[in-house]
Every structure is written in structure tokens, then in C-alpha cells.
Motif scaffolding. Structure first.
Motif, PDB file in Angstrom:
ATOM      1  N   ARG A  88       3.614   6.905  10.752  1.00  0.00           N
ATOM      2  CA  ARG A  88       3.066   7.411  12.005  1.00  0.00           C
ATOM      3  C   ARG A  88       1.564   7.687  11.851  1.00  0.00           C
ATOM      4  O   ARG A  88       0.775   7.460  12.751  1.00  0.00           O
ATOM      5  CB  ARG A  88       3.819   8.700  12.372  1.00  0.00           C
ATOM      6  N   MET A  89       1.201   8.180  10.675  1.00  0.00           N
ATOM      7  CA  MET A  89      -0.196   8.506  10.404  1.00  0.00           C
ATOM      8  C   MET A  89      -1.053   7.245  10.438  1.00  0.00           C
ATOM      9  O   MET A  89      -2.168   7.262  10.942  1.00  0.00           O
ATOM     10  CB  MET A  89      -0.255   9.143   9.009  1.00  0.00           C
ATOM     11  N   LEU A 145      -4.081   7.138  12.866  1.00  0.00           N
ATOM     12  CA  LEU A 145      -5.390   7.297  12.245  1.00  0.00           C
ATOM     13  C   LEU A 145      -6.030   5.975  11.827  1.00  0.00           C
ATOM     14  O   LEU A 145      -7.200   5.938  11.489  1.00  0.00           O
ATOM     15  CB  LEU A 145      -5.282   8.223  11.024  1.00  0.00           C
ATOM     16  N   SER A 160      -7.403   1.455   7.879  1.00  0.00           N
ATOM     17  CA  SER A 160      -8.629   1.463   7.098  1.00  0.00           C
ATOM     18  C   SER A 160      -9.800   1.419   8.066  1.00  0.00           C
ATOM     19  O   SER A 160      -9.615   1.314   9.274  1.00  0.00           O
ATOM     20  CB  SER A 160      -8.679   0.294   6.116  1.00  0.00           C
ATOM     21  N   GLY A 161     -10.983   1.534   7.581  1.00  0.00           N
ATOM     22  CA  GLY A 161     -12.144   1.574   8.471  1.00  0.00           C
ATOM     23  C   GLY A 161     -13.397   1.285   7.682  1.00  0.00           C
ATOM     24  O   GLY A 161     -13.327   0.784   6.563  1.00  0.00           O
ATOM     25  N   VAL A 216     -13.901   1.500   3.879  1.00  0.00           N
ATOM     26  CA  VAL A 216     -12.648   1.805   3.201  1.00  0.00           C
ATOM     27  C   VAL A 216     -11.851   0.514   3.064  1.00  0.00           C
ATOM     28  O   VAL A 216     -11.345  -0.039   4.034  1.00  0.00           O
ATOM     29  CB  VAL A 216     -11.843   2.876   3.962  1.00  0.00           C
ATOM     30  N   GLY A 220      -6.686   1.885   2.690  1.00  0.00           N
ATOM     31  CA  GLY A 220      -6.548   3.222   3.245  1.00  0.00           C
ATOM     32  C   GLY A 220      -5.175   3.810   3.004  1.00  0.00           C
ATOM     33  O   GLY A 220      -4.626   3.730   1.904  1.00  0.00           O
ATOM     34  N   ILE A 221      -4.595   4.365   4.064  1.00  0.00           N
ATOM     35  CA  ILE A 221      -3.332   5.087   3.978  1.00  0.00           C
ATOM     36  C   ILE A 221      -2.208   4.186   3.475  1.00  0.00           C
ATOM     37  O   ILE A 221      -2.078   3.055   3.917  1.00  0.00           O
ATOM     38  CB  ILE A 221      -2.983   5.646   5.378  1.00  0.00           C
ATOM     39  N   ALA A 256      -6.909   5.821  -1.967  1.00  0.00           N
ATOM     40  CA  ALA A 256      -7.727   4.961  -1.111  1.00  0.00           C
ATOM     41  C   ALA A 256      -8.879   4.398  -1.927  1.00  0.00           C
ATOM     42  O   ALA A 256      -9.312   4.999  -2.917  1.00  0.00           O
ATOM     43  CB  ALA A 256      -8.257   5.761   0.070  1.00  0.00           C
ATOM     44  N   ILE A 277     -10.048   7.659  -4.024  1.00  0.00           N
ATOM     45  CA  ILE A 277      -9.836   9.065  -3.668  1.00  0.00           C
ATOM     46  C   ILE A 277      -8.379   9.276  -3.295  1.00  0.00           C
ATOM     47  O   ILE A 277      -7.752   8.436  -2.655  1.00  0.00           O
ATOM     48  CB  ILE A 277     -10.803   9.542  -2.554  1.00  0.00           C
ATOM     49  N   THR A 278      -7.847  10.406  -3.746  1.00  0.00           N
ATOM     50  CA  THR A 278      -6.453  10.760  -3.470  1.00  0.00           C
ATOM     51  C   THR A 278      -6.361  12.260  -3.281  1.00  0.00           C
ATOM     52  O   THR A 278      -7.250  13.001  -3.713  1.00  0.00           O
ATOM     53  CB  THR A 278      -5.535  10.304  -4.615  1.00  0.00           C
TER      54      THR A 278
END
Lengths: 356, 356
Positions: free
Chosen positions: B19-20, B24, B27-28, B31, B34-35, B40, B53-54
Motif C-alpha cells: 500500500r505504501m 508514496l 522510487s523518484g 532514488v 526505493g520501497i 534504498a 539507506i534503511t
């Protein structure tokens, strides 16, 4: 939270940060600036940009209440607080990882609205949500944001660096968020009991707008010697900048910028404060007291080279962002002084105000 | 937590992550990943290294109990979980920001011991603590770790990338931490009621050692096509790797590596399990069931190119790290299959085991 709890909490946080420095070390391999600034600075070899990183933990009951704020507003604000930390270093926010502890009784609505608020803030400030962790938390909802940013190598603006003679500036206005918090408390968050001005001020508390553009311009100007965001109010935050810079400061209370909404609210409230509102509001409302003691305005406090201050004021002003000179940096031995509205110098009221 | 709650929690987490992603974005800007992976990947222009990063959130009652674990152990484990996420990408951990929500009644001892555990883990894995946030949390202590790492540009090893024919490998052993958790539950954390073997297994649960060296070697080898850490157990984690890689897999239960301690513990417990221990332990102890369903071993699951798998096994073995071939990747249409100890193929038990 009562004001006393808030005060104890803040004192204890400063003490904990000092202890943390001792236990964990102020910096280390690749970390140019560690514990004690708005964000940490990580330098990597063969990379033109430094990485900034900051984190903020919000706990239900301590930092937000679901009867006053919507999950959307809580989501927005949780990211905005970290965006403000990156702004305070003169950086550009890039990617966030978001941890959420969900109370099962809140269900899907809570999580989805929270995400929507986070996403709206992320879009506003160009942040990518790179990942996260979502877990059960039975007793209190929690949100943690860790946010990275970038800044040109070696150009992060720190809390240290202010020099005697520097001009002290703040962007935007002070005290709106604190007034909003009092209004939410007095009305139990019920908008029907708020005037339009009160709703404006409550919105400043619930959906703050960090000062990324001002921070970027300040860093690019080369005029700013030290900078931080005002997250706990000028009364508590200026001593932190002064301590890191090993300086003192003089601030003129009448120069602290206050919004027309805050002025109008205080004017309207004060005549009746000791009357039927006495039980509703626990404090009299003087704009400059709220501006000093209030937190979460997320505007920027800067020290600037006196020869370059006028250029900086023009630059930030040209972006449509108010910026105001509120005082000067002095030697540390002169301490921190507040010139009150009656023109008298007073030693600095570190934990906010009573009435004097 | 009962096993049922644990199961619900995990199912709900996967659903929330899906769902996230929708809410959200996967990626972007900047990035690359991503999720949905262990960490990431953030790529910056003109930088030879990618940033990983985590983040991990631990909540009292959900993730730790102070009657079973010391604050030192909780501190160690909270950072170790994030170190393992960086290891799972083939990265080197660099800097962490740590948020702590403190219950006032726990006092200084809790915070200081927690910091000491965090620091010990940070030193072990070369992590600098770059900053943090310490706040009040009245109802439940919380710890959030956000950890950055580095990996050569474009060389992060993802969960996706496994291909049919690849060899499936795990490092170290499986199930020790799960056995440790059961032992802590059955003895209420009282070491006096534990045999030396039980204490060893409890320690694997309380003070896990993530596999950074194995992850770095795997990424450097060029042999590994997909990788993740086993934080929720093979039964739940392999389907995640398979889903991201769009493949199936076959695993031979008898090849799943089990420590001598786990084997000894199961051998000792089982004869009496339906007797006086019946109320103490809710499950029979078969090593391979614990190895499949248990979480928090923080060893690595890898898919490797079949032509390079032998070289990889030698390389990791030369570091003194056990590595075991447990099966193969197959086309997605063949699904996930477990060959049980009786030699029969079974469809995959996604949420762990009952008895079959």
C-alpha cells in the motif's frame, strides 16, 4: 503537555544530547559534523556533494494528539520537521525513510491519511520516500522520519561560526505555532469554537512550512556565519547557537517579527483573559512572549557578516520571504541579553517567559 | 507475542508495504531503488559511490521486552538489524542516526545502557553515530535506527535479479534466534533455568551478528544475482525474493544449515515435550521447522549464477563464514517447493509450520 512538562522535557533533551556525545563520540570516519547540530554532515571521497542526515521521532501523547490533529496533518508535520533541519544547514532535502508504529485500533484510515500527509509534504519539498518500516505499536502511535539532503562540499552552514559584530536575523515570523497550540488546547481542537484568525494560527501549528528556499539562499550568499531552525522557540534556541559559536548576543524584543494574525489574536484575547476566559486560557497573550517562548515555527535564525547583511536581506526579501534584524552577536563574556519593550536590558530568559 | 499475532503482524506488514508503494511511489528523483528492498539506493551525480539507506523501528512490547533483554542487548540488536539490511545489499555501513523514546520511569540507566549497546555494535561494524533525537514516550520505549551505507555505483545487490537455474545459498545457520526466543519465553529470560546450550541460543537472539563481510564478498564476486537478509525466516523471506525476481524455487529441507547447538537443543527437548514441558513449550522442536519459520537470524540468502557458485562458496568459506547450497531457482510457473525430510515435494509453507 503542561508547560512545565514541556520545559522538563527540553532541559532533559539537552542533557541527553550532551551525554550522547560523550557516549557515542561527536564525529567519526566520514562524518564531518555529528551530534549537536540540526543535521549531521557526511563527506564521501570523490563526491562533489556532502550528504546531510537528520532524524525526528514523534510519539503520540508527547508530540501529537489525534483529537487535535488529523493523521494527514501529523504526517505532513513529521516530515516538515526534518525538512526544516536540512534547511537549517543550507541543504536541499532529497530522500526520506519513514518508520511508523501503528495502533491496531486506528486501522487503515490512520495509516493511509498519515501517508497522504507525508506524501503531500514530500512533493512540496522535492523529497522522495525511499523506504520505511511499519510495525505494530499497541500503546502509542509513533512516527520516525530520517531524511537525507545534499549541500555543496564543505558548504553546510552550522550552528557554530557566528562572530561578535555579526547581525542576528530571523526569517518569517515567530510565535504563530505556539499561539496555535494554545488555541488547540483551549478549544479542544474544535474549529467551531475558533475565529478565522484562530484557525489561521492553529494551521501554522498543524501544517508548518519549513524555510528551504531561505536556507539555500542563505548558504549560497556566503554572508551567513551560523544558522539553525527555530524548533523550540528563540528563548531556548538562541542559547544553543550562542553556545556552539562561543559567543553572546543582544536581542531587542520589539524587533522580533510577529504576524498580523498573532497581533490580532493577542489584542482580542487580552481584554477578556482574566474574565470568562480565565479557565480556558492559562496564560495572558503578549505577542512577544509567544514569539520568544513558542516552538515549532520552523523559521530560520541566522548570524550574518555585518558587511554582507544588507545584501542577504535583499536576496531573501526578493524571494518573497520576510527577514528581520533582531539583534547582534557580542563576545561570550557579555552573555545573552534581551532588551524588553520598556527599553531595559535583561539577562536571557532561557526557558521562556513568565510576566515581567 | 503469540505466534498468531506474529503471523498477523507479518502479513499486515507486507500488505502495508504494498500500500505504501502505491501511496508514496516506488522510487523518484535520485532514488534508484526505493520501497520494497532491504535498503534504498540513492545515486548522486558525480559521485563514485551510491548511498544506501534503511530504517528499523523497535517498539517495547512488539519487538523487545525489558524482562528478557537488557537495554545493552536491545541497543546492540536495534543497530544490528539495520546493519544487516545494508549487508544484504552488498554494502558497507557508514553512519546512523538514532531516535529514542524514553519512558521516564526507566531513568538514566536505560538510556546509558542502550547507548552502550548501540556503540558496541557501531564499533564492531565501523558505523559512526552521526546524530539522533531523544524524546519522552510515556507508554512504551521506542528505538528507531536509520543507517546509511555505501556501495560501488550501480553495484548494490537487490532482491530482484535471480534467474531460473541459479543456485540458492544461505550463509551461517538458520533457526538459532527463533529457538532463543522460545527459550526466553519459556524461562521468562531467567538464565538460571537455561542449560549452556540454551544460553547460547538465547544469545543468538539477543545479540545477533549481521553478515557484512559475507555481503561485501558476495557483491564483489559478481556471482550473486539476488540477495536479502533472513530477518523473518526462510518460510516468509524466500517468497519475497522470488516475487521481486519473478521466479520460483526448490529448497531441500534437509540441506538447510542448522547449528550443532540447535540440533542438541531439539534432541534434548523433544523426548519430554508432550510430558511435563507441555505447558512450558507450545511447539515441538524440530530443527528444520525452527530453521524455516524462525526470524532474526540475520544471515544472508543468495541466488548465484550456477557457473560461478563454486567460486563464491570457496570465497565466502575462505572468510571463515559457513555457506550452504539449499536449492535452486526455477521458473515462476513452477512455484515454490519444499522437499521435506521424507523426500516428498510440498507447496511452500509461507507463514511457517504446523506439523506435517
Amino acid at each position: 503537555l503542561s508547560r512545565k512538562d514541556e520545559k522538563l522535557k527540553k532541559m532533559s533533551e539537552d542533557a541527553l544530547i550532551e551525554r550522547m556525545k560523550v557516549l557515542l563520540g561527536e564525529s567519526g570516519r566520514g562524518v564531518a559534523v555529528g551530534i549537536g547540530d540540526d543535521a549531521a554532515v557526511i563527506s564521501q571521497p570523490r563526491c562533489e556533494l556532502d550528504t546531510l542526515i537528520t532524524t525526528d521521532l514523534l510519539v503520540e501523547g508527547t508530540h501529537f494528539r489525534l483529537d487535535w490533529a488529523s493523521p494527514y496533518q501529523i504526517g505532513w508535520k513529521s516530515l516538515a520537521a526534518s525538512v526544516s533541519d536540512i534547511a537549517a544547514m543550507g541543504g536541499r532535502p532529497t530522500a526520506a525513510v519513514i518508520s511508523i508504529g501503528v495502533r491496531p485500533r486506528y486501522g487503515d484510515y490512520f495509516v493511509e491519511s498519515l501517508y497522504e500527509g507525508i506524501r503531500a509534504c514530500a512533493e512540496r519539498y522535492g523529497v522522495t520516500i525511499a523506504g520505511g518500516d511499519t510495525v505494530l505499536s499497541e500503546k502509542a502511535a509513533v512516527i520516525n522520519v530520517a531524511l537525507t539532503g545534499t549541500v555543496a562540499r564543505g558548504r553546510a552552514v552550522l550552528r557554530k561560526g557566528a562572530r561578535p559584530g555579526d547581525v542576528l536575523l530571523v526569517t518569517s515570523t515567530c510565535g504563530d505555532s505556539a499561539a496555535g497550540l494554545h488555541i488547540l488546547g483551549a478549544t479542544d481542537g474544535n474549529r467551531k469554537n475558533m475565529t478565522p484568525v484562530m484557525r489561521d494560527l492553529a494551521a501554522r501549528h498543524l501544517k508548518p512550512e519549513p524555510s528551504v528556499e531561505a536556507g539555500l539562499a542563505a548558504a549560497a550568499s556566503g554572508a551567513v556565519t551560523a544558522m539553525m531552525d527555530l524548533s523550540d522557540g528563540l528563548a531556548r534556541d538562541l542559547p544553543r547557537l550562542a553556545k556552539r559559536s562561543v559567543v553572546g548576543a543582544v536581542v531587542r524584543a520589539t524587533d522580533i517579527p510577529v504576524s498580523p494574525e498573532l497581533a490580532a489574536f493577542c489584542e482580542r484575547m487580552n481584554p477578556i483573559e482574566y474574565d470568562e476566559k480565565k479557565e480556558l486560557f492559562e496564560l495572558p497573550y503578549y505577542p512577544f512572549e509567544l514569539a520568544m517562548s513558542g516552538g515549532e515555527d520552523y523559521n530560520l535564525l541566522m548570524a550574518a557578516d555585518p558587511d554582507k547583511a544588507d545584501g542577504l536581506i535583499s536576496l531573501i526579501g526578493s524571494l518573497g520571504i520576510p527577514i528581520t534584524r533582531i539583534g547582534e552577536i557580542v563576545p561570550q563574556s557579555d552573555g545573552l541579553t534581551l532588551i524588553t519593550p520598556d527599553g531595559e536590558p535583561h539577562s536571557w530568559p532561557e526557558t521562556g517567559f513568565s510576566h515581567f
